[in-house]
Design a protein around this motif. Structure first.
Motif, PDB file in Angstrom:
ATOM      1  N   GLN A 193       0.813  -1.222   0.000  1.00  0.00           N
ATOM      2  CA  GLN A 193       0.000   0.000   0.000  1.00  0.00           C
ATOM      3  C   GLN A 193       0.849   1.276   0.000  1.00  0.00           C
ATOM      4  OE1 GLN A 193      -2.693  -0.443   3.300  1.00  0.00           O
ATOM      5  NE2 GLN A 193      -3.389  -2.419   2.526  1.00  0.00           N
ATOM      6  N   SER A 253       8.031  -8.435 -13.250  1.00  0.00           N
ATOM      7  CA  SER A 253       9.288  -9.192 -13.230  1.00  0.00           C
ATOM      8  C   SER A 253      10.404  -8.324 -12.672  1.00  0.00           C
ATOM      9  CB  SER A 253       9.665  -9.614 -14.652  1.00  0.00           C
ATOM     10  OG  SER A 253       9.992  -8.453 -15.396  1.00  0.00           O
ATOM     11  N   ALA A 309      -0.528   4.244  -3.310  1.00  0.00           N
ATOM     12  CA  ALA A 309       0.028   2.960  -3.734  1.00  0.00           C
ATOM     13  C   ALA A 309       0.467   3.108  -5.186  1.00  0.00           C
ATOM     14  CB  ALA A 309      -1.011   1.872  -3.590  1.00  0.00           C
ATOM     15  N   GLY A 310       1.577   2.504  -5.513  1.00  0.00           N
ATOM     16  CA  GLY A 310       2.119   2.648  -6.864  1.00  0.00           C
ATOM     17  C   GLY A 310       1.643   1.540  -7.774  1.00  0.00           C
ATOM     18  N   VAL A 311       2.553   1.022  -8.531  1.00  0.00           N
ATOM     19  CA  VAL A 311       2.181   0.014  -9.526  1.00  0.00           C
ATOM     20  C   VAL A 311       2.816  -1.332  -9.181  1.00  0.00           C
ATOM     21  CG1 VAL A 311       1.952   1.723 -11.349  1.00  0.00           C
ATOM     22  CG2 VAL A 311       4.164   0.611 -10.972  1.00  0.00           C
ATOM     23  N   ARG A 312       2.196  -2.379  -9.697  1.00  0.00           N
ATOM     24  CA  ARG A 312       2.798  -3.711  -9.585  1.00  0.00           C
ATOM     25  C   ARG A 312       3.648  -3.941 -10.831  1.00  0.00           C
ATOM     26  NH1 ARG A 312      -0.133  -6.883  -5.572  1.00  0.00           N
ATOM     27  NH2 ARG A 312      -0.587  -5.255  -4.079  1.00  0.00           N
ATOM     28  N   VAL A 313       4.805  -4.512 -10.615  1.00  0.00           N
ATOM     29  CA  VAL A 313       5.626  -4.886 -11.761  1.00  0.00           C
ATOM     30  C   VAL A 313       5.595  -6.407 -11.892  1.00  0.00           C
ATOM     31  CG1 VAL A 313       7.131  -2.857 -11.699  1.00  0.00           C
ATOM     32  CG2 VAL A 313       7.728  -4.865 -10.342  1.00  0.00           C
ATOM     33  N   LEU A 338      11.193  -4.277 -13.002  1.00  0.00           N
ATOM     34  CA  LEU A 338      11.501  -3.462 -11.823  1.00  0.00           C
ATOM     35  C   LEU A 338      12.752  -2.618 -12.061  1.00  0.00           C
ATOM     36  CD1 LEU A 338      11.064  -2.696  -8.821  1.00  0.00           C
ATOM     37  CD2 LEU A 338      12.421  -4.702  -8.214  1.00  0.00           C
ATOM     38  N   LYS A 382      12.171   0.199 -14.517  1.00  0.00           N
ATOM     39  CA  LYS A 382      11.416   1.319 -13.913  1.00  0.00           C
ATOM     40  C   LYS A 382      12.314   2.146 -13.001  1.00  0.00           C
ATOM     41  CE  LYS A 382       6.865   0.192 -14.791  1.00  0.00           C
ATOM     42  NZ  LYS A 382       6.048   1.015 -15.702  1.00  0.00           N
ATOM     43  N   GLY A 408       5.726  -2.573  -6.678  1.00  0.00           N
ATOM     44  CA  GLY A 408       5.541  -3.809  -5.927  1.00  0.00           C
ATOM     45  C   GLY A 408       5.783  -5.008  -6.822  1.00  0.00           C
ATOM     46  N   ALA A 414       4.118   1.091  -1.390  1.00  0.00           N
ATOM     47  CA  ALA A 414       5.222   0.878  -2.343  1.00  0.00           C
ATOM     48  C   ALA A 414       4.930   1.550  -3.683  1.00  0.00           C
ATOM     49  CB  ALA A 414       5.447  -0.617  -2.553  1.00  0.00           C
ATOM     50  N   ASP A 415       5.936   2.200  -4.244  1.00  0.00           N
ATOM     51  CA  ASP A 415       5.799   2.755  -5.587  1.00  0.00           C
ATOM     52  C   ASP A 415       5.856   1.627  -6.617  1.00  0.00           C
ATOM     53  OD1 ASP A 415       5.985   5.768  -5.047  1.00  0.00           O
ATOM     54  OD2 ASP A 415       7.664   4.932  -3.917  1.00  0.00           O
TER      55      ASP A 415
END
Lengths: 312, 249
Positions: free
Chosen positions: A288, B234, B228-232, B238, B241, A293, A290-291
């Motif tokens: 929540q 792999s 909250a940011g983004v999910r990556v 990461l 980015k 995740g 984290a830029d």
């Protein structure tokens, strides 16, 4: 209306957090003095005199201050505090040890761990592990304040040419004596001043597995930290702990590995510029804040991260 | 030797704190309250010193509203012998607490006072050091290990770079850090027994202490929210980015 900053040092070098404290002092007044109390600490005094914005360095070079015993140091500070409107110290364990003792001797109510300065008598500070922010006003004639280093940019180490003068030592209380130290040896940057921090939590499963993080840390020039869970489990020493009751860090990049993200941990790192979370539990609260995740098994992701960094 | 242990009533550490809409403070109504976790460690350490034959009486002291009595009962259920409540509805800042504690120390003459290194509400980290100063006693802050022998204490303390050991003359004030011990749970029979243990109540007026605050809280607000940011997907993504978007590596 001048400001006295109590320098933190080990008789050899000025602590980085003192530079941030000097910067905070400059926000309060142009006339900033630095007290260097130690034994054989002339080099520290010279370093303090070079810091931009410092007007005067006052040195108490005496065996009573060799190990920064609070009983001796507080008495020294109390003796000269009346010359100042403010006495500032970094909100480190060393700073928090001495400042309240000096404050009580002066009958002053100190203000701990400020993250902002609103005016000459009004300060901002986190409470409840950073879950609330208080704005507080002091009515004491002298204000004793500890400064959260990560909230203020460091004063430049060069550019000053302060006069250095001697302060008479205030004696040894005889109440306490230094016996020894067991310092964690590390070639990596210091946790609170590192530009990049990589921390491990309970998910690391063992102290040996922290080698995975150290490997990445060495490639990034990063410091290694830990959550309370990892410290309590004995994976790493206590001085690795980031959080409400450990160290507060605000690096450019904070990488949380196998850390769920308890509020006590977030309190110590959520001011970081960029936060990366690697955790196999996609519901972990760390995501929540984290830029970036990455939901993954850390035992695959971290070695892969290390390998990718070697390539580039 | 008598040991005086300070126990503070605070919002339970598992409760998510909510700031009041009028910015006057945090919501305390209908919120679970508990003993400050560092004070639990303090009570436990006192019990262990008594079990090791270094102490013969443990007094649990709390300061604040009438309900602090419950916090004292928790300490008594863990094994403390008796309690003292300094009852006041006034907001107490650490300097006032230290002055009140000093008055109690002068009455009770303990050989050791233990407080938590900080309370998890105000996060001030002040009271123990201030009490030590007012008494003219040595202070052992952020205690990691305590060894008492022959009127002296070797206290290992957590410092920023690791651990440090100091030798303190007794009487002394100790503030506890996380790893000093793991506090015990009170057993049901001990909880029942604790109800019969004596608790004295005093007021700041009884002790002749002025508790007027020197620091005024102007407002209490929510911390800035972090989105909250983004999910990556792999490790490669990461790194891409972090290099090209965040530009931090």
């Amino acid at each position: 209306m001048s400001v006295l900053v109590i320098a933190e040092h080990d008789n050899a070098a000025l602590a980085a957090a003192t530079l941030n404290t000097i910067a905070a002092a400059r926000r309060l007044d142009d006339d900033v003095h630095v007290l260097v109390a130690g034994a054989g600490c002339a080099g520290v005094a010279d370093a303090a005199a070079k810091v931009a914005g410092v007007g005067k360095v006052r040195v108490a070079d005496d065996p009573a201050y060799a190990n920064q015993l609070a009983e001796n140091l507080a008495t020294l500070v109390t003796g000269i505090a009346s010359e100042y409107s403010y006495v500032l110290v970094a909100a480190t364990k060393a700073g928090k040890n001495v400042l309240p003792r000096a404050a009580a001797l002066l009958d002053v109510s100190p203000i701990s761990d400020i993250s902002g300065i609103e005016s000459a008598d009004t300060f901002v500070r986190p409470i409840y592990a950073g879950n609330a922010i208080a704005t507080v006003q002091s009515i004491d004639p002298i204000k004793l304040v500890s400064v959260r280093a990560t909230s203020f940019d460091a004063a430049p180490e060069e550019g000053g040419a302060a006069v250095v003068e001697t302060v008479e030592a205030a004696g040894d209380s005889g109440l306490s004596a230094f016996v020894g130290q067991d310092l964690t040896q590390s070639e990596r940057p210091e946790l609170t001043s590192a530009r990049i921090v990589i921390s491990g939590g309970r998910g690391m499963q063992s102290g040996d597995n922290f080698a995975l993080l150290e490997d990445v840390a060495d490639k990034l020039g990063a410091a290694v930290g830990a959550s309370r869970a990892a410290v309590d489990a004995g994976f790493v020493p206590n001085d690795y702990q980031v959080g409400q009751t450990g160290k507060v860090v605000a690096p450019d990049l904070y990488v949380a590995v196998g850390i769920s993200g308890a509020i006590q941990h977030l309190a110590g790192m959520k001011e970081s510029k960029v936060i990366v979370a690697i955790n196999k539990d996609e519901e972990a609260p760390i995501f929540q804040v984290a830029d970036y995740g990455l939901v993954a098994d850390l035992f695959q992701a971290v070695p892969e991260l290390s390998a990718e960094l070697s390539k580039s | 030797m008598k040991i005086l242990v300070a126990v503070k009533r605070v919002i339970d550490y598992n409760v998510k704190v909510r700031v009041k809409a009028d910015q006057s403070g945090v919501e305390l109504a209908n919120v679970k309250m508990s003993m400050n976790p560092f004070d639990e460690i303090g009570v436990e350490e006192a019990l262990r010193l008594r079990e090791a034959g270094k102490a013969d009486e443990i007094i649990a002291l709390s300061l604040g509203v009438q309900q602090c009595q419950e916090t004292i009962r928790t300490a008594l259920a863990m094994g403390a012998d008796r309690g003292i409540l300094i009852r006041t509805d006034a907001e107490l800042e650490p300097l006032a607490v230290a002055k009140l504690m000093k008055a109690v120390v002068e009455r009770e003459q303990p050989g050791l006072v233990i407080t938590g290194k900080q309370s998890i509400d105000g996060d001030n980290t002040q009271t123990g050091q201030m009490l030590a100063a007012l008494l003219g006693w040595p202070q052992g802050t952020f205690a990691y290990r305590i060894e008492i022998d022959d009127g002296e204490m070797d206290l290992t303390r957590e410092i920023d770079g690791g651990l440090e050991t100091v030798r303190l003359k007794m009487p002394a004030v100790v503030t506890t850090d996380l790893r000093l011990n793991e506090p015990r749970f009170a057993s049901l029979p001990n909880i029942m027994r604790a109800k019969k243990k004596p608790v004295d109540t005093l007021t700041p007026e009884d002790l002749g202490i002025d508790v007027t605050p020197r620091v005024k809280t102007l407002k209490v607000t929510e911390p800035p929210k972090r989105d909250a940011g983004v999910r990556v997907g792999s490790v490669a993504e990461l790194i891409e980015k972090l290099k090209n978007e965040a530009k931090v590596i």
